[in-house]
Design a protein around this motif. Structure first.
Motif, PDB file in Angstrom:
ATOM      1  N   VAL B 139       0.841  -1.202   0.000  1.00 57.60           N
ATOM      2  CA  VAL B 139       0.000   0.000   0.000  1.00 57.60           C
ATOM      3  C   VAL B 139       0.878   1.254   0.000  1.00 57.60           C
ATOM      4  O   VAL B 139       0.646   2.198  -0.768  1.00 57.60           O
ATOM      5  CB  VAL B 139      -0.956   0.001   1.215  1.00 57.60           C
ATOM      6  CG1 VAL B 139      -1.695   1.324   1.325  1.00 57.60           C
ATOM      7  CG2 VAL B 139      -1.939  -1.154   1.120  1.00 57.60           C
ATOM      8  N   ALA B 140       1.923   1.234   0.813  1.00 60.63           N
ATOM      9  CA  ALA B 140       2.820   2.394   0.885  1.00 60.63           C
ATOM     10  C   ALA B 140       3.494   2.635  -0.461  1.00 60.63           C
ATOM     11  O   ALA B 140       3.556   3.770  -0.950  1.00 60.63           O
ATOM     12  CB  ALA B 140       3.865   2.165   1.978  1.00 60.63           C
ATOM     13  N   THR B 141       3.976   1.558  -1.074  1.00 63.42           N
ATOM     14  CA  THR B 141       4.705   1.702  -2.326  1.00 63.42           C
ATOM     15  C   THR B 141       3.793   2.229  -3.448  1.00 63.42           C
ATOM     16  O   THR B 141       4.160   3.160  -4.184  1.00 63.42           O
ATOM     17  CB  THR B 141       5.313   0.347  -2.755  1.00 63.42           C
ATOM     18  OG1 THR B 141       6.033  -0.193  -1.651  1.00 63.42           O
ATOM     19  CG2 THR B 141       6.260   0.511  -3.926  1.00 63.42           C
ATOM     20  N   THR B 142       2.607   1.645  -3.564  1.00 60.20           N
ATOM     21  CA  THR B 142       1.704   2.089  -4.648  1.00 60.20           C
ATOM     22  C   THR B 142       1.210   3.514  -4.393  1.00 60.20           C
ATOM     23  O   THR B 142       1.179   4.335  -5.299  1.00 60.20           O
ATOM     24  CB  THR B 142       0.494   1.136  -4.782  1.00 60.20           C
ATOM     25  OG1 THR B 142      -0.028   0.872  -3.487  1.00 60.20           O
ATOM     26  CG2 THR B 142       0.878  -0.171  -5.426  1.00 60.20           C
ATOM     27  N   THR B 143       0.880   3.812  -3.129  1.00 58.36           N
ATOM     28  CA  THR B 143       0.389   5.163  -2.815  1.00 58.36           C
ATOM     29  C   THR B 143       1.465   6.206  -3.082  1.00 58.36           C
ATOM     30  O   THR B 143       1.232   7.222  -3.749  1.00 58.36           O
ATOM     31  CB  THR B 143      -0.024   5.243  -1.325  1.00 58.36           C
ATOM     32  OG1 THR B 143      -0.773   4.093  -1.001  1.00 58.36           O
ATOM     33  CG2 THR B 143      -0.838   6.493  -1.051  1.00 58.36           C
ATOM     34  N   MET B 144       2.656   5.948  -2.569  1.00 54.15           N
ATOM     35  CA  MET B 144       3.734   6.922  -2.712  1.00 54.15           C
ATOM     36  C   MET B 144       4.146   7.062  -4.179  1.00 54.15           C
ATOM     37  O   MET B 144       4.546   8.134  -4.621  1.00 54.15           O
ATOM     38  CB  MET B 144       4.945   6.507  -1.858  1.00 54.15           C
ATOM     39  CG  MET B 144       4.658   6.521  -0.377  1.00 54.15           C
ATOM     40  SD  MET B 144       4.139   8.161   0.188  1.00 54.15           S
ATOM     41  CE  MET B 144       3.490   7.753   1.797  1.00 54.15           C
ATOM     42  N   SER B 145       4.043   5.961  -4.902  1.00 58.21           N
ATOM     43  CA  SER B 145       4.380   6.024  -6.328  1.00 58.21           C
ATOM     44  C   SER B 145       3.422   6.963  -7.062  1.00 58.21           C
ATOM     45  O   SER B 145       3.840   7.750  -7.928  1.00 58.21           O
ATOM     46  CB  SER B 145       4.316   4.619  -6.931  1.00 58.21           C
ATOM     47  OG  SER B 145       4.493   4.698  -8.321  1.00 58.21           O
ATOM     48  N   LEU B 146       2.168   6.879  -6.680  1.00 56.38           N
ATOM     49  CA  LEU B 146       1.190   7.781  -7.291  1.00 56.38           C
ATOM     50  C   LEU B 146       1.472   9.231  -6.907  1.00 56.38           C
ATOM     51  O   LEU B 146       1.457  10.133  -7.749  1.00 56.38           O
ATOM     52  CB  LEU B 146      -0.228   7.410  -6.836  1.00 56.38           C
ATOM     53  CG  LEU B 146      -0.847   6.173  -7.514  1.00 56.38           C
ATOM     54  CD1 LEU B 146      -2.221   5.880  -6.927  1.00 56.38           C
ATOM     55  CD2 LEU B 146      -0.935   6.379  -9.023  1.00 56.38           C
ATOM     56  N   GLY B 151       6.329   5.786 -10.756  1.00 55.64           N
ATOM     57  CA  GLY B 151       6.092   4.905 -11.887  1.00 55.64           C
ATOM     58  C   GLY B 151       6.154   3.430 -11.556  1.00 55.64           C
ATOM     59  O   GLY B 151       6.590   2.620 -12.365  1.00 55.64           O
ATOM     60  N   ILE B 152       5.749   3.069 -10.351  1.00 51.96           N
ATOM     61  CA  ILE B 152       5.726   1.647  -9.975  1.00 51.96           C
ATOM     62  C   ILE B 152       4.303   1.142 -10.106  1.00 51.96           C
ATOM     63  O   ILE B 152       3.382   1.689  -9.495  1.00 51.96           O
ATOM     64  CB  ILE B 152       6.237   1.469  -8.533  1.00 51.96           C
ATOM     65  CG1 ILE B 152       7.711   1.883  -8.454  1.00 51.96           C
ATOM     66  CG2 ILE B 152       6.075   0.013  -8.080  1.00 51.96           C
ATOM     67  CD1 ILE B 152       8.262   1.941  -7.064  1.00 51.96           C
ATOM     68  N   SER B 153       4.143   0.076 -10.894  1.00 48.00           N
ATOM     69  CA  SER B 153       2.800  -0.471 -11.090  1.00 48.00           C
ATOM     70  C   SER B 153       2.418  -1.321  -9.882  1.00 48.00           C
ATOM     71  O   SER B 153       3.278  -1.713  -9.074  1.00 48.00           O
ATOM     72  CB  SER B 153       2.757  -1.330 -12.343  1.00 48.00           C
ATOM     73  OG  SER B 153       3.510  -2.507 -12.107  1.00 48.00           O
ATOM     74  N   ALA B 154       1.126  -1.624  -9.783  1.00 52.09           N
ATOM     75  CA  ALA B 154       0.660  -2.448  -8.662  1.00 52.09           C
ATOM     76  C   ALA B 154       1.330  -3.816  -8.703  1.00 52.09           C
ATOM     77  O   ALA B 154       1.717  -4.365  -7.671  1.00 52.09           O
ATOM     78  CB  ALA B 154      -0.859  -2.602  -8.722  1.00 52.09           C
ATOM     79  N   GLY B 155       1.493  -4.364  -9.908  1.00 54.06           N
ATOM     80  CA  GLY B 155       2.130  -5.680 -10.051  1.00 54.06           C
ATOM     81  C   GLY B 155       3.567  -5.660  -9.569  1.00 54.06           C
ATOM     82  O   GLY B 155       4.017  -6.577  -8.868  1.00 54.06           O
ATOM     83  N   GLN B 156       4.275  -4.594  -9.946  1.00 57.37           N
ATOM     84  CA  GLN B 156       5.675  -4.483  -9.498  1.00 57.37           C
ATOM     85  C   GLN B 156       5.757  -4.366  -7.984  1.00 57.37           C
ATOM     86  O   GLN B 156       6.596  -5.004  -7.334  1.00 57.37           O
ATOM     87  CB  GLN B 156       6.326  -3.256 -10.154  1.00 57.37           C
ATOM     88  CG  GLN B 156       6.600  -3.448 -11.640  1.00 57.37           C
ATOM     89  CD  GLN B 156       7.097  -2.173 -12.295  1.00 57.37           C
ATOM     90  OE1 GLN B 156       6.605  -1.078 -11.980  1.00 57.37           O
ATOM     91  NE2 GLN B 156       8.054  -2.307 -13.190  1.00 57.37           N
ATOM     92  N   ALA B 157       4.889  -3.539  -7.422  1.00 58.57           N
ATOM     93  CA  ALA B 157       4.889  -3.367  -5.967  1.00 58.57           C
ATOM     94  C   ALA B 157       4.542  -4.685  -5.283  1.00 58.57           C
ATOM     95  O   ALA B 157       5.103  -5.029  -4.236  1.00 58.57           O
ATOM     96  CB  ALA B 157       3.889  -2.286  -5.566  1.00 58.57           C
TER      97      ALA B 157
END
Lengths: 296, 265
Positions: B139-146, B151-157
């Protein structure tokens, strides 16, 4: 089956130290069995084997008819156990801890927990870490009794209890016995054991020294009598009486130690104009200490 | 919450998990916030090219000009693995050896449930906690990426987070098993930490020294980190980590019933 606990040549070796040597013990059902001995005699080792926490090196034990190694679960379902150093989770309240134990055990009537807490005047809402040593011990006691087990295995249960609670606890033990259940009680507090036990076993350096009923021990106990005569004490006559162990004379008064019945002594003394007889309480403690320290 | 060992263990972890989750959120947030300024640095590639070659391999610096590459290098190849290991090993060692040392294990074992069941429930609770941290990380990675346009996709995270969960679980299971067998918390912590350090050395040496290279896939770090871990997809190597954790739990299960439990003093 009238035996609650039976051990056969039960031995436990910790590395080079023999904690328990060929122990043969029989605890009758429906009794309070006092297990006595100085620190390090092997009381806790015996208890931990019976509770299924450690395995015997050789020999075996049966609890309520089940082998403690092969049928461990059956044994554990039927016993209540209080370890010598009872510890619960510091952050849980008494109620939370007892609920947890009750769930793990299954089939606990919660009203029994509340009844015991009330009896021991314990506030179950307090966190374990805030309780005094005695109150912590009460949680351990409730935990052992709450499912009304057939056999209670209690390691030094009165530790930390104040005299009032100690009395209440001993009363609980008597009620448990009167209920037909069995209590196996280890202690080094002789007066506790003397107050409730039907039978005692004395352990020294991993070996059973003696198993006897408390009444039997009392009978064999040395009684101390002070006989005061109108004239000089008839020492030689007194010495002839059955059971007389030792006589010291102080003027007209003879201090006599008698093993067992005092009838023969009193008969011998009667014709010699006794002025006064003082009989001292039978001192079981002296017997215990004798067994504790005796060489063989 | 006190119905069984599993729920009770989760109850015990509630505060610790909260604190760890916040820490992970903050860490990922701070690192992600750096990305916009890093990306805009001129000569970024030249800068990386000047770094020692070994360092480049260890942190996959070649990929650092992309958002996922940046977070892989900065967080997912060392910092986060260490955090997940510290949590997993700490929790695993406390699970059984901690209870034994505190004297509370006695009464669990005297209850009419087998030692194996206690171990299994403790292991499941450990897994649940590590997964919770993994979800937080995701959640942190996808939120912060946004927020910071990393540019980190949900799959990558997801693959990055899963790799951390697997690594934490495997070494957590090792600490739990060592604690179940040996009964001492410090020893369990020591063994699991030493094993992790050894595995990392093997992984790092495998990247830098050619003769060690063939041995590198044996290291759980290699299994978890190779090809990502952000954006690694679902490599088959993850199965080794799953298998390791399962095997360690199976080894631990009979341990409590098979040995003497130390008296509490």
């Amino acid at each position: 089956m009238d035996t609650a606990i039976r051990t056969r040549e039960l031995s436990k070796q910790f590395r080079s130290h023999a904690a328990l040597r060929r122990l043969n013990l029989e605890v009758p059902r429906g009794s309070v069995f006092g297990y006595l001995g100085p620190n390090g005699a092997g009381k806790t080792t015996t208890i931990r084997i019976l509770a299924g926490l450690i395995s015997p090196t050789t020999g075996g034990a049966e609890v309520l008819g089940f082998d403690v190694v092969d049928r461990c679960e059956e044994v554990q379902r039927r016993i209540g156990y209080l370890p010598g150093e009872f510890a619960a989770y510091p952050d849980l309240s008494g109620a939370q801890y007892l609920r947890y134990m009750a769930y793990l055990r299954g089939g606990v009537d919660w009203s029994e927990v509340e009844r015991l807490a009330k009896r021991f005047d314990l506030d179950l809402a307090k966190r374990f870490k805030t309780l005094s040593h005695g109150n912590k011990q009460k949680i351990g006691i409730i935990q052992a009794f709450m499912h009304r087990p057939d056999l209670l295995i209690l390691d030094e249960p009165t530790s930390g209890l104040d005299p009032l609670m100690q009395r209440e606890f001993l009363a609980l033990l008597r009620e448990t016995r009167d209920d037909g259940r069995t209590v196996f009680l280890s202690s080094h507090i002789l007066s506790d054991v003397e107050a409730v036990a039907d039978t005692v076993a004395i352990l020294r350096s991993g070996e059973l020294v003696v198993t006897k009923s408390v009444d039997e021990l009392r009978e064999r106990a040395l009684r101390r009598l002070e006989l005061t005569f109108a004239g000089p004490a008839p020492i030689e006559v007194l010495r002839q009486a059955d059971g007389v162990q030792e006589i010291t004379v102080d003027g007209d008064t003879a201090h006599v130690e008698v093993a067992g019945s005092t009838a023969s002594l009193l008969q011998a003394a009667a014709p010699h104009q006794i002025v006064n007889v003082v009989s001292h309480e039978v001192d079981l403690e002296a017997i215990f200490l004798d067994y504790y320290t005796a060489r063989s | 919450m006190f119905r069984n060992v599993y729920w009770k263990t989760l109850y015990d972890q509630r505060r610790g998990l909260g604190a760890w989750s916040i820490a992970i959120f903050v860490l990922v947030g701070l690192e992600s916030a750096l990305w916009p300024s890093i990306r805009n640095m001129p000569d970024l590639k030249d800068l990386y090219a000047k770094m020692p070659e070994e360092l480049g391999k260890l942190f996959d610096l070649d990929a650092m000009s992309t958002g996922p590459g940046f977070l892989n290098a900065e967080l997912f190849t060392l910092m986060l693995p260490v955090l997940f290991l510290v949590y997993g090993i700490g929790h695993g060692a406390r699970s059984l050896a901690g209870e034994e040392e505190d004297g509370t294990l006695d009464l669990l074992l005297v209850m009419p449930i087998t030692g194996a069941r206690i171990v299994l429930q403790k292991a499941l609770a450990l897994l649940t906690c590590v997964v919770t941290l993994g979800v937080t990380l995701f959640v942190a990675t996808t939120t912060m990426s946004l927020i910071f346009d990393v540019g980190i996709s949900a799959g990558q995270a997801a693959s990055g987070s899963l790799a951390m969960v697997l690594l934490g679980s495997e070494y957590g299971a090792l600490a739990l098993a060592a604690g179940a067998v040996l009964g001492r918390r410090s020893l369990a912590t020591g063994i699991a930490s030493a094993a992790a350090a050894g595995a990392y050395v093997l992984y790092a040496a495998g990247l830098m020294i050619e003769s060690v290279e063939p041995w590198r896939p044996l290291s759980p770090f290699d299994q978890a980190l190779t090809g990502g871990p952000l954006g690694a997809g679902l490599p088959a190597a993850y199965l080794w980590l799953v298998g390791g954790a399962v095997l360690l739990t199976l080894i631990a299960m009979p341990a409590l019933d098979g040995r003497d439990i130390a008296a509490h003093n």
